[in-house]
Design a protein around this motif. Structure first.
Motif, PDB file in Angstrom:
ATOM      1  N   TYR A  11     -19.741 -30.167  42.309  1.00  0.00           N
ATOM      2  CA  TYR A  11     -20.939 -29.339  42.206  1.00  0.00           C
ATOM      3  C   TYR A  11     -21.996 -30.035  41.326  1.00  0.00           C
ATOM      4  O   TYR A  11     -22.278 -29.602  40.198  1.00  0.00           O
ATOM      5  N   LEU A  31     -13.795 -26.961  37.419  1.00  0.00           N
ATOM      6  CA  LEU A  31     -13.904 -25.932  38.452  1.00  0.00           C
ATOM      7  C   LEU A  31     -13.601 -26.504  39.838  1.00  0.00           C
ATOM      8  O   LEU A  31     -13.068 -25.801  40.701  1.00  0.00           O
ATOM      9  N   SER A  32     -13.923 -27.773  40.062  1.00  0.00           N
ATOM     10  CA  SER A  32     -13.623 -28.404  41.346  1.00  0.00           C
ATOM     11  C   SER A  32     -12.116 -28.516  41.557  1.00  0.00           C
ATOM     12  O   SER A  32     -11.602 -28.283  42.662  1.00  0.00           O
ATOM     13  N   CYS A  35     -10.873 -25.138  42.259  1.00  0.00           N
ATOM     14  CA  CYS A  35     -11.249 -24.795  43.631  1.00  0.00           C
ATOM     15  C   CYS A  35     -10.264 -25.418  44.627  1.00  0.00           C
ATOM     16  O   CYS A  35      -9.810 -24.740  45.553  1.00  0.00           O
ATOM     17  N   ILE A  39      -7.834 -23.189  46.953  1.00  0.00           N
ATOM     18  CA  ILE A  39      -7.928 -23.291  48.412  1.00  0.00           C
ATOM     19  C   ILE A  39      -6.577 -23.684  49.009  1.00  0.00           C
ATOM     20  O   ILE A  39      -6.133 -23.131  50.024  1.00  0.00           O
ATOM     21  N   VAL A 348     -14.218 -19.639  48.681  1.00  0.00           N
ATOM     22  CA  VAL A 348     -13.803 -20.132  47.361  1.00  0.00           C
ATOM     23  C   VAL A 348     -14.802 -21.185  46.851  1.00  0.00           C
ATOM     24  O   VAL A 348     -15.209 -21.166  45.681  1.00  0.00           O
ATOM     25  N   PHE A 349     -15.198 -22.093  47.745  1.00  0.00           N
ATOM     26  CA  PHE A 349     -16.134 -23.143  47.332  1.00  0.00           C
ATOM     27  C   PHE A 349     -17.459 -22.537  46.876  1.00  0.00           C
ATOM     28  O   PHE A 349     -18.024 -22.923  45.836  1.00  0.00           O
ATOM     29  N   LEU A 352     -17.085 -20.532  43.425  1.00  0.00           N
ATOM     30  CA  LEU A 352     -16.980 -21.392  42.251  1.00  0.00           C
ATOM     31  C   LEU A 352     -18.256 -22.190  42.040  1.00  0.00           C
ATOM     32  O   LEU A 352     -18.584 -22.566  40.893  1.00  0.00           O
TER      33      LEU A 352
END
Length: 370
Positions: A11, A31-32, A35, A39, A348-349, A352
């Motif tokens: 992001y 956070l990635s 994520c 997922i 989800v993507f 977040l």
């Protein structure tokens, strides 16, 4: 370390203070990773749900009356020897199968229930061991069924003459029938038990299969068993290891499996009233298993005189006019599965990404105040 971690930030944020370039942050990288893990977990759960097979029942009218059903059984009689037990069937049309030997086997057992020898076909009175030759028939009286000049040399001759006259035939007391006397057979294999197993084919109409001591025969369309008056009390205690009407399918239950029924007072006429329900099970591959389920109730009465009935174990069955069909299927279709996966990844993507943007702005405002 932080520089390497920032490389995983999915992001990148627009930062005016950095000359309008997009920057990667350690918070965005964390956070990635979250994520990606989230997922993966949700998609794995979605895959498991898709692979789950649910079984849906249907009910329809049975139209296959010309077919036959198979009764599989495996039963042990700890106190009755193999040479006195026979398997017979009767149906509501009067058709009988007497002393069935095809696809029925016997295993002799000792007092402890251990096998004595190899199994053999269930010809009543047969044994793989060598036995003394049968006695030479002694010709004698026909017991009123013929004039005094005629002599009957075998039990069958006496029986046939009685049938011609329409008389009821009882082998007890008939000298020519002593070679099939039940008491003599018990003396030949004392203190033995017997395991009976195999299968019989039955018409799809009401009837019964019974296992009873003595030599069975048909007299004037009446099914009879020759039993000795000297026999005394018969112990019909038995163990039903398995009993089914057809092949198995996933989840099927056989109520009589592992049933132990004790003939407490001897001379028991033990009856099992069985309601057979035709069943079809369609697997997800398209293969269809045609079989039967059943429910059962049991009743025992004690027959100390012949007019009350014949001691033995009786399976009285009747068939339902309806068929239960079970169909295997997925919880949802492939299109539903793909749509769900796309929704998980996108949702989800996006969620977040919004969270990362809010955290980035909050940190910026906090740093300006300081």
């Amino acid at each position: 370390m932080l520089d390497r971690l920032r490389q995983f930030d999915a992001y990148p944020k627009y930062d005016e203070e950095s000359g309008g370039f997009r920057v990667r942050t350690s918070t965005g990288a964390l956070l990635s990773v979250v994520c990606l893990l989230l997922i993966g977990a949700l998609v794995a759960e979605q895959v498991q749900e898709y692979r789950k097979i649910q079984v849906l029942p249907e009910i329809k009218v049975d139209t296959s009356r010309k077919e036959k059903i198979t009764l599989n059984f495996d039963i042990t009689f700890p106190h009755l020897s193999c040479n006195v037990l026979g398997v017979d069937t009767m149906d509501s049309t009067g058709a009988q199968q007497i002393d069935i030997s095809h696809n029925v086997f016997k295993q002799r057992l000792d007092k402890q229930g251990k096998p004595l020898d190899v199994s053999y076909k269930a010809d009543i009175g047969s044994s793989p061991q060598a036995e003394a030759p049968p006695p030479v028939p002694q010709c004698g009286s026909c017991y009123g069924a013929a004039d005094d000049t005629k002599k009957c040399c075998t039990c069958t001759e006496v029986q046939q003459l009685y049938r011609q006259r329409g008389w009821r035939f009882d082998p007890n007391g008939v000298a020519q029938c002593r070679d099939v006397d039940l008491a003599e057979k018990i003396k030949a294999q004392p203190d033995e038990g017997c395991r009976l197993y195999g299968f019989v084919r039955l018409k799809k109409i009401a009837g019964n299969m019974h296992i009873a001591p003595g030599t069975s025969f048909q007299d004037s369309h009446t099914h009879m068993h020759g039993a000795s008056a000297e026999l005394g009390k018969v112990n019909n205690t038995h163990i039903i290891h398995s009993l089914s009407f057809g092949d198995d399918f996933p989840g099927i239950l056989h109520p009589l499996d592992d049933t132990y029924n004790i003939d407490e007072h001897y001379m028991g006429m033990i009856q099992y009233f069985i309601k057979v329900v035709p069943t079809e099970y369609e697997e997800i591959s398209g293969n269809i298993v045609t079989t039967n389920q059943y429910s059962v109730t049991a009743h025992t009465k004690y027959v100390d005189t012949p007019d009350k009935g014949l001691p033995g174990v009786y399976f009285m069955y009747d068939l339902s006019p309806l068929v239960i069909k079970y169909v295997e299927g997925r919880s949802f279709t492939l299109e539903h599965f793909v749509t769900g996966v796309c929704a998980i990844v996108g949702g989800v993507f996006t969620a977040l990404a919004l969270l990362d943007s809010l955290m980035f702005r909050a940190l910026k405002l906090s740093s300006k105040r300081d």
